[in-house]
Design a protein around this motif. Structure first.
Motif, PDB file in Angstrom:
ATOM      1  N   ARG A 172       7.927 -11.995  37.007  1.00  0.00           N
ATOM      2  CA  ARG A 172       7.760 -10.564  37.193  1.00  0.00           C
ATOM      3  C   ARG A 172       8.698  -9.989  38.261  1.00  0.00           C
ATOM      4  N   LYS A 173       9.425 -10.863  38.936  1.00  0.00           N
ATOM      5  CA  LYS A 173      10.394 -10.387  39.927  1.00  0.00           C
ATOM      6  C   LYS A 173      11.498  -9.616  39.217  1.00  0.00           C
ATOM      7  N   LYS A 174      11.973  -8.597  39.867  1.00  0.00           N
ATOM      8  CA  LYS A 174      12.944  -7.678  39.264  1.00  0.00           C
ATOM      9  C   LYS A 174      14.225  -8.376  38.788  1.00  0.00           C
ATOM     10  N   ASN A 175      14.764  -9.265  39.576  1.00  0.00           N
ATOM     11  CA  ASN A 175      16.054  -9.874  39.254  1.00  0.00           C
ATOM     12  C   ASN A 175      15.923 -11.282  38.689  1.00  0.00           C
ATOM     13  N   SER A 176      14.973 -11.474  37.789  1.00  0.00           N
ATOM     14  CA  SER A 176      14.840 -12.788  37.160  1.00  0.00           C
ATOM     15  C   SER A 176      14.722 -12.620  35.651  1.00  0.00           C
ATOM     16  N   GLY A 177      15.060 -13.675  34.953  1.00  0.00           N
ATOM     17  CA  GLY A 177      14.980 -13.648  33.505  1.00  0.00           C
ATOM     18  C   GLY A 177      14.609 -15.012  32.964  1.00  0.00           C
ATOM     19  N   LEU A 178      14.112 -15.031  31.761  1.00  0.00           N
ATOM     20  CA  LEU A 178      13.745 -16.280  31.120  1.00  0.00           C
ATOM     21  C   LEU A 178      14.114 -16.201  29.643  1.00  0.00           C
ATOM     22  N   LEU A 179      14.796 -17.224  29.188  1.00  0.00           N
ATOM     23  CA  LEU A 179      15.131 -17.384  27.776  1.00  0.00           C
ATOM     24  C   LEU A 179      14.394 -18.616  27.280  1.00  0.00           C
ATOM     25  N   TYR A 180      13.901 -18.551  26.058  1.00  0.00           N
ATOM     26  CA  TYR A 180      13.204 -19.712  25.517  1.00  0.00           C
ATOM     27  C   TYR A 180      13.540 -19.888  24.051  1.00  0.00           C
ATOM     28  N   ARG A 181      13.254 -21.088  23.563  1.00  0.00           N
ATOM     29  CA  ARG A 181      13.505 -21.453  22.178  1.00  0.00           C
ATOM     30  C   ARG A 181      12.214 -22.011  21.635  1.00  0.00           C
ATOM     31  N   GLU A 182      11.776 -21.495  20.503  1.00  0.00           N
ATOM     32  CA  GLU A 182      10.554 -21.991  19.870  1.00  0.00           C
ATOM     33  C   GLU A 182      10.883 -22.897  18.694  1.00  0.00           C
ATOM     34  N   VAL A 183      10.054 -23.903  18.514  1.00  0.00           N
ATOM     35  CA  VAL A 183      10.098 -24.772  17.345  1.00  0.00           C
ATOM     36  C   VAL A 183       8.650 -24.941  16.918  1.00  0.00           C
ATOM     37  N   ASP A 184       8.378 -24.661  15.679  1.00  0.00           N
ATOM     38  CA  ASP A 184       7.016 -24.754  15.146  1.00  0.00           C
ATOM     39  C   ASP A 184       6.015 -23.973  16.008  1.00  0.00           C
ATOM     40  N   ARG A 185       6.417 -22.774  16.395  1.00  0.00           N
ATOM     41  CA  ARG A 185       5.594 -21.825  17.155  1.00  0.00           C
ATOM     42  C   ARG A 185       5.157 -22.329  18.530  1.00  0.00           C
ATOM     43  N   GLU A 186       5.908 -23.308  19.054  1.00  0.00           N
ATOM     44  CA  GLU A 186       5.695 -23.777  20.422  1.00  0.00           C
ATOM     45  C   GLU A 186       7.020 -23.672  21.162  1.00  0.00           C
ATOM     46  N   VAL A 187       6.950 -23.460  22.462  1.00  0.00           N
ATOM     47  CA  VAL A 187       8.170 -23.413  23.256  1.00  0.00           C
ATOM     48  C   VAL A 187       8.776 -24.813  23.293  1.00  0.00           C
ATOM     49  N   ALA A 188       9.998 -24.927  22.776  1.00  0.00           N
ATOM     50  CA  ALA A 188      10.709 -26.209  22.775  1.00  0.00           C
ATOM     51  C   ALA A 188      11.461 -26.403  24.084  1.00  0.00           C
ATOM     52  N   GLY A 189      11.880 -25.291  24.668  1.00  0.00           N
ATOM     53  CA  GLY A 189      12.613 -25.359  25.920  1.00  0.00           C
ATOM     54  C   GLY A 189      12.787 -23.973  26.491  1.00  0.00           C
ATOM     55  N   TYR A 190      13.160 -23.924  27.756  1.00  0.00           N
ATOM     56  CA  TYR A 190      13.354 -22.641  28.423  1.00  0.00           C
ATOM     57  C   TYR A 190      14.345 -22.790  29.560  1.00  0.00           C
ATOM     58  N   VAL A 191      14.913 -21.686  29.930  1.00  0.00           N
ATOM     59  CA  VAL A 191      15.784 -21.629  31.099  1.00  0.00           C
ATOM     60  C   VAL A 191      15.411 -20.371  31.869  1.00  0.00           C
ATOM     61  N   MET A 192      15.233 -20.546  33.158  1.00  0.00           N
ATOM     62  CA  MET A 192      14.902 -19.424  34.038  1.00  0.00           C
ATOM     63  C   MET A 192      16.102 -19.209  34.949  1.00  0.00           C
ATOM     64  N   TYR A 193      16.454 -17.957  35.163  1.00  0.00           N
ATOM     65  CA  TYR A 193      17.600 -17.657  36.007  1.00  0.00           C
ATOM     66  C   TYR A 193      17.299 -16.409  36.824  1.00  0.00           C
ATOM     67  N   SER A 194      18.071 -16.233  37.882  1.00  0.00           N
ATOM     68  CA  SER A 194      17.908 -15.044  38.712  1.00  0.00           C
ATOM     69  C   SER A 194      19.269 -14.621  39.229  1.00  0.00           C
ATOM     70  N   TRP A 195      19.360 -13.389  39.629  1.00  0.00           N
ATOM     71  CA  TRP A 195      20.600 -12.868  40.195  1.00  0.00           C
ATOM     72  C   TRP A 195      20.242 -12.107  41.481  1.00  0.00           C
ATOM     73  N   PRO A 196      20.097 -12.854  42.577  1.00  0.00           N
ATOM     74  CA  PRO A 196      19.686 -12.251  43.845  1.00  0.00           C
ATOM     75  C   PRO A 196      20.669 -11.214  44.378  1.00  0.00           C
ATOM     76  N   SER A 197      21.922 -11.322  43.977  1.00  0.00           N
ATOM     77  CA  SER A 197      22.908 -10.331  44.421  1.00  0.00           C
ATOM     78  C   SER A 197      23.910 -10.117  43.311  1.00  0.00           C
ATOM     79  N   SER A 198      24.817  -9.189  43.523  1.00  0.00           N
ATOM     80  CA  SER A 198      25.843  -8.945  42.511  1.00  0.00           C
ATOM     81  C   SER A 198      26.921 -10.022  42.552  1.00  0.00           C
ATOM     82  N   LEU A 199      26.875 -10.882  43.540  1.00  0.00           N
ATOM     83  CA  LEU A 199      27.903 -11.909  43.672  1.00  0.00           C
ATOM     84  C   LEU A 199      27.558 -13.208  42.958  1.00  0.00           C
TER      85      LEU A 199
END
Length: 158
Positions: free
Chosen positions: A46-73
């Motif tokens: 729920r933090k403003k500068n974070s994101g999560l991508l995920y991949r489902e297989v058979d309606r379950e999360v097969a994997g995910y990656v979480m990332y954030s961008w604390p600054s523009s750099l």
């Protein structure tokens, strides 16, 4: 390489709770308790500068990656995980590539991450996608577990 749809978890998504619950289960299975975000995953997402991508297989999360961008750099890959049964099918590479692209759209100059040097498949994946080892941080995870700090720099003209 795996093919399929990578989904970005949206804060107002009707399946938010289900996806987060799947990810928390994965966190508990893959990471030692002190490294897991299982207790704070919802708050982290729920933090403003974070994101999560995920991949489902058979309606379950097969994997995910979480990332954030604390600054523009710079941005950080904070978590990358693939369910045991789904490994060696290209999902990790697919997710990491998508996260790198998301970070590039924010015009960051560098992406950083930390990885246990003993997680050889993960280290090899990061190197394959252009990450370089910056240094070894002793005692990063615990007194007897170190981490490589790795980075991927973008050419300003790209």
């Amino acid at each position: 390489m795996a093919t399929g749809v990578i989904v970005e978890l949206q804060r107002n998504s009707p399946n938010w709770t289900t996806v987060v619950e799947d990810i928390v289960k994965l966190e508990r299975q893959i990471f030692p308790k002190h490294e897991s975000l299982a207790r704070s995953f919802d708050a982290e997402l729920r933090k403003k500068n974070s994101g999560l991508l995920y991949r489902e297989v058979d309606r379950e999360v097969a994997g995910y990656v979480m990332y954030s961008w604390p600054s523009s750099l710079y941005a950080s890959i904070t978590k990358l995980a693939v369910r045991d049964a789904c490994r060696k099918q290209g999902y990790g590479e697919e997710l990491l590539t998508a996260a790198i692209q998301k970070c590039r759209t924010r015009n960051v100059q560098r992406i950083t991450l930390h990885v246990d040097p003993l997680r050889t498949p993960a280290v090899n994946l990061y190197k394959k996608l252009g990450f370089k080892i910056d240094n070894l941080i002793e005692g990063y995870y615990s007194s007897d577990r170190n981490a490589y700090r790795m980075y991927l720099d973008f050419d300003a003209s790209q």
